[in-house]
Design a protein around this motif. Structure first.
Motif, short mmCIF file in Angstrom:
data_model
loop_
_atom_site.label_atom_id
_atom_site.label_comp_id
_atom_site.label_asym_id
_atom_site.label_seq_id
_atom_site.Cartn_x
_atom_site.Cartn_y
_atom_site.Cartn_z
N SER A 188 2.59 57.56 52.79
CA SER A 188 2.72 57.67 54.25
C SER A 188 2.57 56.33 54.95
O SER A 188 2.83 56.25 56.14
CB SER A 188 1.67 58.65 54.79
N SER A 189 2.12 55.31 54.23
CA SER A 189 1.99 54.02 54.92
C SER A 189 1.89 52.87 53.93
O SER A 189 1.82 53.08 52.71
CB SER A 189 0.77 54.05 55.86
N VAL A 232 1.73 49.93 51.35
CA VAL A 232 2.37 49.60 50.07
C VAL A 232 3.14 50.81 49.53
O VAL A 232 4.27 50.68 49.04
CB VAL A 232 1.28 49.16 49.05
N ARG A 285 -1.11 62.71 52.64
CA ARG A 285 -2.21 63.58 53.08
C ARG A 285 -1.85 64.27 54.38
O ARG A 285 -2.19 65.41 54.63
CB ARG A 285 -3.48 62.74 53.25
N ASN A 300 -4.39 66.58 50.14
CA ASN A 300 -5.53 65.68 50.31
C ASN A 300 -6.12 65.43 48.93
O ASN A 300 -6.72 66.31 48.32
CB ASN A 300 -6.57 66.33 51.22
N LEU A 301 -5.94 64.21 48.44
CA LEU A 301 -6.29 63.91 47.05
C LEU A 301 -7.79 63.72 46.84
O LEU A 301 -8.22 63.44 45.72
CB LEU A 301 -5.52 62.68 46.57
N ASN A 346 -0.80 55.53 43.80
CA ASN A 346 -1.03 54.46 44.77
C ASN A 346 -2.06 54.80 45.85
O ASN A 346 -2.72 53.90 46.36
CB ASN A 346 0.31 54.11 45.43
N TYR A 362 -15.62 50.49 46.19
CA TYR A 362 -14.16 50.27 46.12
C TYR A 362 -13.83 49.51 44.83
O TYR A 362 -12.94 49.89 44.07
CB TYR A 362 -13.71 49.47 47.35
N THR A 384 -2.37 42.70 51.69
CA THR A 384 -1.17 43.24 52.34
C THR A 384 -1.51 43.91 53.66
O THR A 384 -2.50 44.65 53.75
CB THR A 384 -0.50 44.29 51.40
N SER A 389 -1.62 46.55 56.10
CA SER A 389 -1.45 48.00 55.97
C SER A 389 -2.48 48.66 56.89
O SER A 389 -3.17 47.98 57.64
CB SER A 389 -1.68 48.43 54.51
N ARG A 390 -2.64 49.97 56.77
CA ARG A 390 -3.60 50.64 57.63
C ARG A 390 -4.98 50.71 56.97
O ARG A 390 -5.90 51.30 57.52
CB ARG A 390 -3.12 52.06 57.95
N1 LIG Z 1 -3.63 46.25 51.51
C1 LIG Z 1 -4.22 45.46 50.63
O1 LIG Z 1 -4.48 44.28 50.88
C2 LIG Z 1 -4.57 46.00 49.27
C3 LIG Z 1 -5.11 45.12 48.32
C4 LIG Z 1 -5.41 45.62 47.06
C5 LIG Z 1 -5.16 46.94 46.75
N2 LIG Z 1 -4.66 47.78 47.69
C6 LIG Z 1 -4.43 49.18 47.32
O2 LIG Z 1 -3.10 49.53 47.67
C7 LIG Z 1 -3.02 50.96 47.82
C8 LIG Z 1 -2.29 51.29 49.09
O3 LIG Z 1 -3.09 50.87 50.19
P1 LIG Z 1 -2.46 50.22 51.51
O4 LIG Z 1 -2.96 48.85 51.60
O5 LIG Z 1 -1.01 50.48 51.57
O6 LIG Z 1 -3.27 51.04 52.63
P2 LIG Z 1 -2.83 52.24 53.59
O7 LIG Z 1 -1.76 51.79 54.49
O8 LIG Z 1 -4.10 52.73 54.20
O9 LIG Z 1 -2.26 53.32 52.59
C9 LIG Z 1 -3.11 54.09 51.78
C10 LIG Z 1 -2.43 55.38 51.48
O10 LIG Z 1 -3.34 56.22 50.72
C11 LIG Z 1 -3.40 57.48 51.35
N3 LIG Z 1 -4.66 58.19 51.18
C12 LIG Z 1 -5.90 57.77 51.49
N4 LIG Z 1 -6.79 58.77 51.29
C13 LIG Z 1 -6.08 59.83 50.84
C14 LIG Z 1 -6.42 61.15 50.48
N5 LIG Z 1 -7.67 61.61 50.56
N6 LIG Z 1 -5.42 61.97 50.07
C15 LIG Z 1 -4.15 61.55 50.02
N7 LIG Z 1 -3.77 60.32 50.36
C16 LIG Z 1 -4.72 59.46 50.78
C17 LIG Z 1 -3.19 57.18 52.82
O11 LIG Z 1 -2.87 58.38 53.47
P3 LIG Z 1 -3.15 58.55 55.06
O12 LIG Z 1 -1.96 57.91 55.69
O13 LIG Z 1 -3.23 60.01 55.29
O14 LIG Z 1 -4.44 57.84 55.34
C18 LIG Z 1 -2.08 56.15 52.74
O15 LIG Z 1 -0.83 56.75 52.56
C19 LIG Z 1 -4.46 51.48 47.79
O16 LIG Z 1 -4.75 52.01 46.50
C20 LIG Z 1 -5.28 50.21 48.03
O17 LIG Z 1 -6.57 50.32 47.48
C21 LIG Z 1 -4.35 47.34 48.95
#
Ligand SMILES: NC(=O)c1ccc[n+]([C@@H]2O[C@H](COP(=O)([O-])OP(=O)(O)OC[C@H]3O[C@@H](n4cnc5c(N)ncnc54)[C@H](OP(=O)(O)O)[C@@H]3O)[C@@H](O)[C@H]2O)c1
Length: 301
Positions: A12-13, A15, A35, A66-67, A93, A169, A202, A204-205
């Protein structure tokens, strides 16, 4: 990737959304897992537009779950199994960072449950569908943050000492590296390749709304971070590139294998994490139906 079924969680958002769109651009039939129904529909519309522009006949689909709930992970797996005989790519992811402790409906730590237990369970429940694809790939989004993990195998939910968001985390991201390495070995006979990656810092949200210094940094210096499309690059590479079709059990950053720390290479710890994760997800107790541990029942069984 024409017609290949690619399941993307957290689509949904950020990466995940960028990976879903890029996989569709390459012809995959994408399953957008979200979710939130509303956010999921937004991604689905974008993925559909890409697929339609290519003239693809197979429609992308949306799955809402909801995971953090083991029962919802099982429900998602069941629906995917009903719909698909074979799944070619599973992008584990979905993930989150939290500033404060929260508990899942199963009584687990939310961060550990979403970032590690959910992909562990989902992958197990889809194992035969992945095997049926012939040369499936499972890709997990880890994080370089795993390096600051302080894993206590007797206290994975961090209930004994002070709960620290960044440490939990990091622990969950180390656990997913252990899973990747163990699964690569244990499921090698099914022809499934497992790899994980760090997307790089990255935009993101993820921490955007947190009322702490991390949220403040995210909101004020987010412009310094990568675009989601860039953060998605290594994940898409691991899911699609012939260069890595025989690579399994590795951790990547920027399209390259990275050597992991001794803690991430610790095979005894990885095997222990595997066993404990089987227990925590109820996979070691087939048939049990309490506490969200609803055993999956094979269709027609
Ligand atoms: N951004 C960075 O700098 C960074 C760096 C290292 C690793 N990561 C990893 O990259 C991955 C993607 O994160 P992102 O940065 O793209 O952040 P993001 O925009 O917040 O995306 C996270 C995604 O995970 C989903 N999610 C969270 N809790 C959930 C749940 N209970 N059930 C189902 N889905 C759930 C979110 O859904 P909702 O939209 O409903 O919240 C969203 O789609 C994550 O595993 C994060 O740890 C990110």
């Amino acid at each position: 990737m024409q017609g290949k079924v690619c399941v993307v969680t957290g689509a949904s958002s950020g990466v995940g959304k960028a990976m879903a769109i890029e996989l569709a651009r390459r012809g995959a039939r994408v399953v957008v897992c979200s979710r939130s129904e509303a956010l999921g529909q937004e991604t689905l519309a974008e993925v559909k537009a890409v697929a339609q522009a290519r003239g693809d006949r197979e429609e992308p689909i949306l799955e809402v779950a909801n995971l953090s709930s083991l029962a919802e992970v099982r429900g998602l797996a069941e629906r995917l199994r009903r719909r698909f005989e074979a799944i070619h790519v599973l992008m584990n992811n979905a993930g989150l960072y939290l500033p404060n402790r929260r508990q899942t409906v199963d009584g687990y730590d939310v961060v550990f449950a979403v970032n590690h237990l959910a992909p562990f369970l989902l992958t197990h429940l889809l194992r035969d569908r992945l095997a049926a694809a012939g040369n499936a790939r499972v890709v997990a989004t880890s994080s370089v943050g795993y390096r600051s993990a302080r894993l206590d195998m007797n206290d994975l939910m961090m209930t004994k000492g002070r709960w620290r968001g960044l440490t939990q985390y990091a622990n969950s991201k180390l656990a997913i590296i252990h899973f990747t390495r163990e699964a690569a070995r244990r499921f090698a006979g099914d022809g499934i390749r497992f790899n994980c990656f760090h997307p790089g810092g990255t935009r993101s949200r993820m921490a955007q709304d947190e009322p702490n210094w991390i949220g403040w940094m995210w909101r004020n210096f987010g412009f310094l971070l990568r675009r989601p499309e860039k953060g998605a690059e290594t994940g898409v590479y691991l899911a699609t590139s012939p260069e890595v079709e025989n690579v399994s059990g590795e951790y990547f950053t920027d399209l390259k294998i990275q050597e992991v720390t001794p803690a991430a290479r610790d095979e005894v710890l990885a095997a222990r994490m595997w066993d404990v994760s089987l227990e925590l997800t109820g996979l070691d107790r087939p048939g049990e139906r309490s506490n969200g541990r609803i055993e999956f029942v094979e269709e027609g069984a």
